[in-house]
Scaffold this active site. Sequence first.
Site, PDB file in Angstrom:
ATOM      1  N   ASN A 198       0.831  -1.197   0.000  1.00  0.00           N
ATOM      2  CA  ASN A 198       0.000   0.000   0.000  1.00  0.00           C
ATOM      3  C   ASN A 198       0.865   1.246   0.000  1.00  0.00           C
ATOM      4  OD1 ASN A 198      -0.327  -1.438   2.774  1.00  0.00           O
ATOM      5  ND2 ASN A 198      -0.917   0.610   3.360  1.00  0.00           N
ATOM      6  N   ASP A 199       0.799   2.117   0.968  1.00  0.00           N
ATOM      7  CA  ASP A 199       1.385   3.463   0.844  1.00  0.00           C
ATOM      8  C   ASP A 199       2.831   3.505   0.373  1.00  0.00           C
ATOM      9  OD1 ASP A 199      -0.867   3.485   2.429  1.00  0.00           O
ATOM     10  OD2 ASP A 199       0.060   4.511   4.103  1.00  0.00           O
ATOM     11  N   GLN A 215       4.627   0.276   2.074  1.00  0.00           N
ATOM     12  CA  GLN A 215       3.936  -0.609   3.006  1.00  0.00           C
ATOM     13  C   GLN A 215       3.778  -1.957   2.323  1.00  0.00           C
ATOM     14  OE1 GLN A 215       2.258   0.297   6.441  1.00  0.00           O
ATOM     15  NE2 GLN A 215       4.308   1.034   6.017  1.00  0.00           N
ATOM     16  N   TRP A 223      -3.599  -7.043   2.943  1.00  0.00           N
ATOM     17  CA  TRP A 223      -2.914  -6.189   3.917  1.00  0.00           C
ATOM     18  C   TRP A 223      -2.554  -6.983   5.179  1.00  0.00           C
ATOM     19  CZ3 TRP A 223      -3.452  -4.528   8.913  1.00  0.00           C
ATOM     20  CH2 TRP A 223      -2.739  -3.389   9.278  1.00  0.00           C
ATOM     21  N   PHE A 255       4.534   0.895  10.163  1.00  0.00           N
ATOM     22  CA  PHE A 255       3.556   1.668   9.407  1.00  0.00           C
ATOM     23  C   PHE A 255       4.269   2.799   8.651  1.00  0.00           C
ATOM     24  CE2 PHE A 255      -1.036   0.901  11.064  1.00  0.00           C
ATOM     25  CZ  PHE A 255      -0.894  -0.453  10.859  1.00  0.00           C
ATOM     26  N   SER A 256       3.472   3.613   7.999  1.00  0.00           N
ATOM     27  CA  SER A 256       4.022   4.588   7.048  1.00  0.00           C
ATOM     28  C   SER A 256       4.906   5.657   7.681  1.00  0.00           C
ATOM     29  CB  SER A 256       2.884   5.263   6.292  1.00  0.00           C
ATOM     30  OG  SER A 256       2.359   4.336   5.376  1.00  0.00           O
ATOM     31  N   ARG A 319       0.154   8.597  13.649  1.00  0.00           N
ATOM     32  CA  ARG A 319       1.064   7.880  12.754  1.00  0.00           C
ATOM     33  C   ARG A 319       1.461   8.699  11.527  1.00  0.00           C
ATOM     34  NH1 ARG A 319      -3.994   5.547  12.368  1.00  0.00           N
ATOM     35  NH2 ARG A 319      -4.990   5.499  10.310  1.00  0.00           N
ATOM     36  N   ASP A 320       2.290   8.072  10.701  1.00  0.00           N
ATOM     37  CA  ASP A 320       2.673   8.540   9.365  1.00  0.00           C
ATOM     38  C   ASP A 320       3.515   9.826   9.377  1.00  0.00           C
ATOM     39  OD1 ASP A 320       0.996   6.435   8.780  1.00  0.00           O
ATOM     40  OD2 ASP A 320      -0.659   7.676   8.084  1.00  0.00           O
ATOM     41  N   GLU A 367      -4.894  10.555   7.943  1.00  0.00           N
ATOM     42  CA  GLU A 367      -3.697   9.774   7.594  1.00  0.00           C
ATOM     43  C   GLU A 367      -2.698  10.546   6.714  1.00  0.00           C
ATOM     44  OE1 GLU A 367      -5.461   5.288   7.938  1.00  0.00           O
ATOM     45  OE2 GLU A 367      -5.445   6.107   5.915  1.00  0.00           O
TER      46      GLU A 367
HETATM   47  C1  FRU Z   1      -2.809   4.620   4.923  1.00  0.00           C
HETATM   48  C2  FRU Z   1      -2.433   3.825   6.156  1.00  0.00           C
HETATM   49  C3  FRU Z   1      -1.539   4.621   7.068  1.00  0.00           C
HETATM   50  C4  FRU Z   1      -0.809   3.557   7.820  1.00  0.00           C
HETATM   51  C5  FRU Z   1      -0.630   2.497   6.765  1.00  0.00           C
HETATM   52  C6  FRU Z   1      -0.669   1.102   7.291  1.00  0.00           C
HETATM   53  O1  FRU Z   1      -3.174   3.814   3.859  1.00  0.00           O
HETATM   54  O2  FRU Z   1      -3.598   3.419   6.846  1.00  0.00           O
HETATM   55  O3  FRU Z   1      -2.208   5.549   7.884  1.00  0.00           O
HETATM   56  O4  FRU Z   1       0.413   3.997   8.328  1.00  0.00           O
HETATM   57  O5  FRU Z   1      -1.670   2.667   5.840  1.00  0.00           O
HETATM   58  O6  FRU Z   1      -0.367   0.172   6.306  1.00  0.00           O
END
Ligand code: FRU
Length: 622
Positions: A198-199, A215, A223, A255-256, A319-320, A367
């Site tokens: 993902n991200d 990710q 996921w 995570f991100s 996060r992120d 996010e």
């Molecule tokens: C966005 C998210 C982030 C998180 C990550 C987890 O898509 O939900 O907020 O860090 O994906 O995989």
Amino acid sequence: MRGTLLSMAAVALFSVTARGAEDMLIADFEGPDYAGWTVTGDAFGAGPAHGTLPDQQAVTGFLGKGFVNSYVGGDKSTGTLTSPEFTIGRRYINFLVGGGAHEGKTCVNLLIDSKVVRTATGQEDEHLDWATFDVGEFKGKAARIQIVDNEAGGWGHINVDQIVQSDERKQQEVAAAPLYEEALRPQFHFTAQKNWLNDPNGLVFYEGEYHLFFQYNPKGNVWGNMTWGHAVSPDLVRWKQLENALLPDSLGTMFSGSAVVDWQNSAGFAKGGEKALVAIYTAAGEPFTQCIAYSIDRGRSWTKYDKNPVLAHIVGGNRDPKVIWHAPTHKWVMALFKDKEDYALFSSPDLKSWTLLQDLTLPGCGECPDFFPMPLDGEKANTRWVFTAANGKYLDGDFDGKKFTPEGGLKQVDFGKNYYAVQTYGDIPESDGRRIQIAWMNGGKYPRMPFNQQMSFPCTMTLRNTPDGPRVFRLPVKEIESLYAKEHKLADVAIAPGENPLAGISGDCLDIEAVFELGDAQEVGVTVRGESIGYLVKEKRLNALGASAELEPVNGRVKLRVLVDRTSIEAFGNDGRVSLTSCFLPKADDKGLGVFAKGGKAKIVSLTVHDLRSAWPVAATK
Ligand code: FRU
């Protein structure tokens, strides 16, 4: 007439079943109740569902009217549904399955002597697809099918229909195509060799390489097990996937987050001539905290800081972290997602100790924040700061190193269906000066592929003055030209309804540029594999793949740019004033192209179709 139809149906049925003995139905769930199946728990309700349940995404793919749907009461309900005993009389058991992918928890099991001898899950998709158990070795044995929903969290449900014994398998086997040549493998968009991504994370340029961390689930096609995967590219087009960079640890899964080059060695991690690359990420444990890791070998190996976390838990799923160097104040600045619609900015002299600067709320957003300077109309003296959320919506305004003062409300450049978790590159050399963004094309579908999900094509973002005020524009990076193969050109061609000057031209990897003079047409545009990318003149809207963006013509003209890959279409209107980033599942047998005017005549001022080569063969060579 009726008789003819019936006998035709009988012939059709015969030809389907002629290859083997007739299928033996175990259950089609067309009755009012579960007809002899044993129900436990509350997930399955009193009988088969007849469609999508409240709050569920649209369920498709079931046959007839009824099917099993354990979303009764939402994901949180659990239970089992067990068939009466039957005798295995065919080589295969085929059934349709959708919903959660939790192994052993949202699954269809085959039980013999009460033991699970075969099992299958959904694919985190409400669509029901065929799955097949090969049960040749159990012929003549007594068995039961058990449908299990033993998961109360996300995707904690299962959809099942049409369970039959058969001499043929209905689950399509993955065609054994070589890596990167699979039928639905994007050819110039990044995907992981295999498994889920993902991200985009840690986008940073260093020593001639664009790093793309992401990710990643190293263990599966949905996921989970969040890890930072890693790829590098010399040109944002040809990627080479490297070893995973950050693996889950005692503080949580990875995570991100972002990555920076610590040019001044503020954190003291550098060694020899190599600068330290520092990754700032979320450890998604109990609770979520912000941590750092560094590499002094150009990202090839990573060491986690021994005093992690560097920013303690603040609230909820904070996060992120996205970090950038702010030269005038000689400090690092971090944008962080806190919870719900809330974000915050922090600063640090050394990436290790962080001080809150400011809280921010972006209504309707959440996010993955990003925060970066952009010269307005390319003028350095007129630099503004842009704050984006995961969905790409942004605020722009002034930042003095301590306080961000947005001007006006939230704005939006992309209106596509699959544009999320956007992030821009850090440390692009001054001589280049671009602000380059990649999004996760969330929600694309890749049935039976060894990988799942793709990134958007990297785009250069610029901030330009418009009659509405400063606006972000985005266009594909120019490096795409290195994939150009054959081209088809048109200029100054009048086009009337029903005409298609591109008839006979086809392709599945294309970069199309077109300028239309709207004339008295009601709609102009191009079609790609049966999908229309059209500009509606009266409505002033660019439409593609069910998404839509408002767009003013300029001097009676509209300019389109369309990137087509095997499972995506990215459309850009008027030099990137708006974009539509969307995934699609094309019909395999339709690679046709078209250009059209509807409801009146228009003029194609210019049109170029570039066939694109695949970016993969180079990257696949290690
Ligand atoms: C966005 C998210 C982030 C998180 C990550 C987890 O898509 O939900 O907020 O860090 O994906 O995989």
